[in-house]
Design a protein around this motif. Structure first.
Motif, PDB file in Angstrom:
ATOM      1  N   ALA A 107      47.668  38.276  55.778  1.00 37.35           N
ATOM      2  CA  ALA A 107      47.618  39.007  54.767  1.00 37.35           C
ATOM      3  C   ALA A 107      47.088  40.516  55.251  1.00 37.35           C
ATOM      4  CB  ALA A 107      46.836  38.460  53.607  1.00 37.35           C
ATOM      5  N   SER A 155      50.951  31.533  47.320  1.00 35.25           N
ATOM      6  CA  SER A 155      49.726  32.147  46.597  1.00 35.25           C
ATOM      7  C   SER A 155      49.678  32.282  45.269  1.00 35.25           C
ATOM      8  CB  SER A 155      49.312  33.420  47.570  1.00 35.25           C
ATOM      9  OG  SER A 155      48.490  34.144  46.989  1.00 35.25           O
ATOM     10  N   GLY A 156      48.280  32.606  44.491  1.00 33.17           N
ATOM     11  CA  GLY A 156      48.572  33.137  43.206  1.00 33.17           C
ATOM     12  C   GLY A 156      49.156  34.435  43.429  1.00 33.17           C
ATOM     13  N   TYR A 165      48.424  44.364  47.318  1.00 30.69           N
ATOM     14  CA  TYR A 165      49.055  43.309  47.949  1.00 30.69           C
ATOM     15  C   TYR A 165      50.890  43.587  47.971  1.00 30.69           C
ATOM     16  CZ  TYR A 165      45.302  39.758  48.751  1.00 30.69           C
ATOM     17  OH  TYR A 165      44.353  39.208  49.131  1.00 30.69           O
ATOM     18  N   TYR A 168      52.325  41.489  50.624  1.00 30.29           N
ATOM     19  CA  TYR A 168      51.887  40.164  50.701  1.00 30.29           C
ATOM     20  C   TYR A 168      52.580  39.439  49.590  1.00 30.29           C
ATOM     21  CZ  TYR A 168      49.092  36.123  50.568  1.00 30.29           C
ATOM     22  OH  TYR A 168      48.583  34.639  50.527  1.00 30.29           O
ATOM     23  N   ASP A 200      41.930  32.716  45.803  1.00 29.11           N
ATOM     24  CA  ASP A 200      41.291  33.137  47.113  1.00 29.11           C
ATOM     25  C   ASP A 200      40.541  31.807  47.548  1.00 29.11           C
ATOM     26  OD1 ASP A 200      41.799  35.645  47.641  1.00 29.11           O
ATOM     27  OD2 ASP A 200      40.017  36.558  46.386  1.00 29.11           O
ATOM     28  N   GLN A 205      41.086  33.949  57.402  1.00 24.88           N
ATOM     29  CA  GLN A 205      41.628  34.878  57.180  1.00 24.88           C
ATOM     30  C   GLN A 205      41.059  35.814  55.949  1.00 24.88           C
ATOM     31  OE1 GLN A 205      44.605  36.442  57.642  1.00 24.88           O
ATOM     32  NE2 GLN A 205      44.391  37.523  55.305  1.00 24.88           N
ATOM     33  N   LEU A 206      40.396  35.152  54.888  1.00 23.86           N
ATOM     34  CA  LEU A 206      39.856  35.796  53.783  1.00 23.86           C
ATOM     35  C   LEU A 206      38.787  36.787  54.341  1.00 23.86           C
ATOM     36  CD1 LEU A 206      39.889  36.145  50.488  1.00 23.86           C
ATOM     37  CD2 LEU A 206      38.213  34.222  50.311  1.00 23.86           C
ATOM     38  N   GLU A 209      40.345  39.747  56.010  1.00 21.94           N
ATOM     39  CA  GLU A 209      41.246  40.774  54.948  1.00 21.94           C
ATOM     40  C   GLU A 209      39.944  41.315  54.071  1.00 21.94           C
ATOM     41  OE1 GLU A 209      43.620  39.189  51.541  1.00 21.94           O
ATOM     42  OE2 GLU A 209      42.848  37.273  52.060  1.00 21.94           O
ATOM     43  N   THR A 221      41.371  39.838  42.175  1.00 21.99           N
ATOM     44  CA  THR A 221      41.271  38.340  42.624  1.00 21.99           C
ATOM     45  C   THR A 221      40.106  37.821  42.271  1.00 21.99           C
ATOM     46  OG1 THR A 221      40.377  39.351  44.810  1.00 21.99           O
ATOM     47  CG2 THR A 221      42.973  38.907  44.298  1.00 21.99           C
ATOM     48  N   THR A 223      38.764  37.618  39.525  1.00 18.67           N
ATOM     49  CA  THR A 223      38.915  36.899  38.093  1.00 18.67           C
ATOM     50  C   THR A 223      39.216  35.227  38.282  1.00 18.67           C
ATOM     51  OG1 THR A 223      41.376  37.768  37.830  1.00 18.67           O
ATOM     52  CG2 THR A 223      39.796  39.150  37.263  1.00 18.67           C
ATOM     53  N   GLU A 252      42.609  28.544  36.594  1.00 17.68           N
ATOM     54  CA  GLU A 252      43.315  29.964  36.550  1.00 17.68           C
ATOM     55  C   GLU A 252      44.610  29.749  36.999  1.00 17.68           C
ATOM     56  OE1 GLU A 252      40.462  29.183  37.867  1.00 17.68           O
ATOM     57  OE2 GLU A 252      38.842  30.875  37.549  1.00 17.68           O
ATOM     58  N   MET A 253      44.927  29.309  38.227  1.00 16.25           N
ATOM     59  CA  MET A 253      46.081  29.035  38.921  1.00 16.25           C
ATOM     60  C   MET A 253      47.303  28.209  37.967  1.00 16.25           C
ATOM     61  SD  MET A 253      46.307  31.161  41.294  1.00 16.25           S
ATOM     62  CE  MET A 253      44.832  31.992  40.400  1.00 16.25           C
ATOM     63  N   PHE A 271      44.091  44.250  34.270  1.00 14.11           N
ATOM     64  CA  PHE A 271      43.864  44.595  35.657  1.00 14.11           C
ATOM     65  C   PHE A 271      43.915  46.286  35.693  1.00 14.11           C
ATOM     66  CE2 PHE A 271      46.203  40.233  37.217  1.00 14.11           C
ATOM     67  CZ  PHE A 271      45.028  39.900  36.962  1.00 14.11           C
TER      68      PHE A 271
HETATM   69  C1  VSD Z   1      42.724  31.826  32.640  1.00 12.78           C
HETATM   70  C2  VSD Z   1      43.431  33.017  32.875  1.00 12.78           C
HETATM   71  C3  VSD Z   1      44.449  32.815  34.087  1.00 12.78           C
HETATM   72  C4  VSD Z   1      44.618  34.118  34.380  1.00 12.78           C
HETATM   73  C5  VSD Z   1      44.038  34.302  35.859  1.00 12.78           C
HETATM   74  C6  VSD Z   1      44.632  35.536  36.885  1.00 12.78           C
HETATM   75  C7  VSD Z   1      44.048  35.588  38.080  1.00 12.78           C
HETATM   76  C8  VSD Z   1      44.962  36.246  38.904  1.00 12.78           C
HETATM   77  C9  VSD Z   1      44.196  36.400  40.324  1.00 12.78           C
HETATM   78  C10 VSD Z   1      45.107  35.611  41.404  1.00 12.78           C
HETATM   79  C11 VSD Z   1      44.380  35.439  42.615  1.00 12.78           C
HETATM   80  C12 VSD Z   1      45.231  35.023  43.609  1.00 12.78           C
HETATM   81  C13 VSD Z   1      44.756  35.640  44.882  1.00 12.78           C
HETATM   82  C14 VSD Z   1      45.465  34.982  46.247  1.00 12.78           C
HETATM   83  C15 VSD Z   1      44.886  35.974  47.306  1.00 12.78           C
HETATM   84  C16 VSD Z   1      45.517  35.451  48.499  1.00 12.78           C
HETATM   85  O1  VSD Z   1      46.686  34.910  48.711  1.00 12.78           O
HETATM   86  C17 VSD Z   1      44.968  36.036  49.840  1.00 12.78           C
HETATM   87  N1  VSD Z   1      43.584  35.924  49.935  1.00 12.78           N
HETATM   88  C18 VSD Z   1      45.507  35.360  51.056  1.00 12.78           C
HETATM   89  O2  VSD Z   1      44.828  35.451  52.206  1.00 12.78           O
END
Ligand code: VSD
Ligand code: NDP
Length: 300
Positions: A107, A155-156, A165, A168, A200, A205-206, A209, A221, A223, A252-253, A271
């Motif tokens: 990423a 990933s989310g 992103y 990504y 996250d 990696q995190l 990045e 992210t 959130t 959340e996911m 956002f």
């Molecule tokens: C209850 C309400 C639900 C809504 C929540 C919305 C959340 C959105 C954020 C998604 C975060 C995904 C991050 C992935 C980061 C990643 O893949 C990289 N760090 C890889 O290295």
């Protein structure tokens, strides 16, 4: 609402059987490999850096019994001929794999207009094609055995396109398309498919990045809670044992996976507000961007 462990998924995780883990030398892949070893499996780790592979093997040996095998193979998953040869070698050494976990991924967040085209091409080559090549390389052996499981780490950011992103998110969306399309085709052959959507996760990696990630991306992210690699690995192994198609660590996911298309307009508005807030703060106080980005709350 856990489904009972099916006979087929019991075979997939059976002690003495063989799992291939791409990206197994670090982060989510290494944590997953450890849990598979703890279940008595033999594991082959595939990644590029031989020093990281050696260190991971030494670390994981502690989690396994002396009769268990940990194979390591240095290979770039985006190099198809070499990956195919590496998988053939791993199969010759430790037998037909019952499980493939594809965690190798990169990423490089940034602003679309700042990112060179190489980053877009490389991200797709590793995250999407690297996964596809690994699946194609293991599938003949699984088809012959009549059982097996593929667990793809998306990933989310594979459920919603996220600011910062642009290279990504599409690579992780592509994995979702692949998993959904493959699922029905492989089902009659006894091969299960899972797709994992982590938020996250605290990994090297995190940390890497985060050095270059736009403050707006961090605000978005944040959130969702940050998970540990072990927590995500537990979700992956449990999901496989229940033959779940989607594996969503955290509320959340889970909500995002269930409702992403319905939530998208509201999420995008929210956002946009986070981005505007970060921009105002950047204008007022350029030095405190990173700190304030962590403090945005949903009702701000
Ligand atoms: C209850 C309400 C639900 C809504 C929540 C919305 C959340 C959105 C954020 C998604 C975060 C995904 C991050 C992935 C980061 C990643 O893949 C990289 N760090 C890889 O290295
Ligand atoms: N950490 C996070 O916040 C999240 C991560 N993910 C996904 O999880 C997966 C694992 O990430 P994470 O554990 O954080 O990352 P890490 O950087 O800790 O581990 C990545 C692993 O992939 C290997 N790898 C990277 N590029 C290649 C390549 N071209 N060929 C072979 N192996 C490669 C690395 O080894 P080497 O560099 O030696 O090749 C390493 O073993 C990725 O697909 C990532 O997108 C998803 C959501 C959130």
């Amino acid at each position: 609402m856990a489904k009972p462990t099916s006979k087929a998924s019991a075979k997939v995780l059976a002690p003495g059987s063989h799992a291939l883990v791409t990206g197994g030398s670090s982060g989510i892949g290494k944590a997953t490999a450890r849990q598979l070893l703890e279940r008595g499996m033999n594991v082959t780790l595939l990644a590029r850096d031989p020093a990281k592979l050696d260190a991971a093997r030494a670390e994981l040996a502690v989690a396994s019994q002396s009769e268990q095998r940990i194979g390591i193979v240095s290979v770039d998953v985006s190099d198809r001929p070499r990956l195919e040869a590496s998988v053939a070698e791993a199969i010759a050494t430790l037998g037909s794999p019952t499980l493939l976990v594809t965690s190798a991924g990169i990423a490089h967040p940034g602003y679309f207009s700042d990112l060179p085209i190489d980053i877009f091409e490389r991200t797709m080559a590793v995250n999407y094609f690297g996964t596809l090549y690994a699946i194609r390389a293991v599938l003949p052996a699984m088809l012959e055995a009549g059982h097996g499981h593929l667990a793809l780490v998306s990933s989310g950011a594979g459920l919603v396109g996220l600011y910062g992103y642009t290279p990504y998110s599409p690579s992780k969306f592509a994995l979702r398309g692949l998993a959904e399309a493959l699922r029905g085709e492989l089902k009659p052959s006894g091969i299960g498919v899972s797709i994992v959507y982590p938020p996250d996760t605290d990994t090297p990696q995190l940390a890497e990045e985060n050095k270059t990630k736009p403050a707006e991306t961090k605000a978005i992210t944040a959130t969702a809670d940050t998970w540990s690699a072990d927590g995500v690995a537990t979700a992956i192994v449990t999901g496989i044992s229940q033959n779940r198609f989607t594996i969503t660590p955290g509320t959340e996911m889970r909500v995002l996976n269930r409702f992403h298309s319905v939530l998208a307009p509201a999420l995008n508005r929210y956002f946009d507000q986070l981005v505007a807030k970060v921009r105002r703060e950047q204008a007022l106080n350029p030095e405190e961007v990173a700190a304030t980005a962590q403090n945005v709350s949903p009702d701000a």
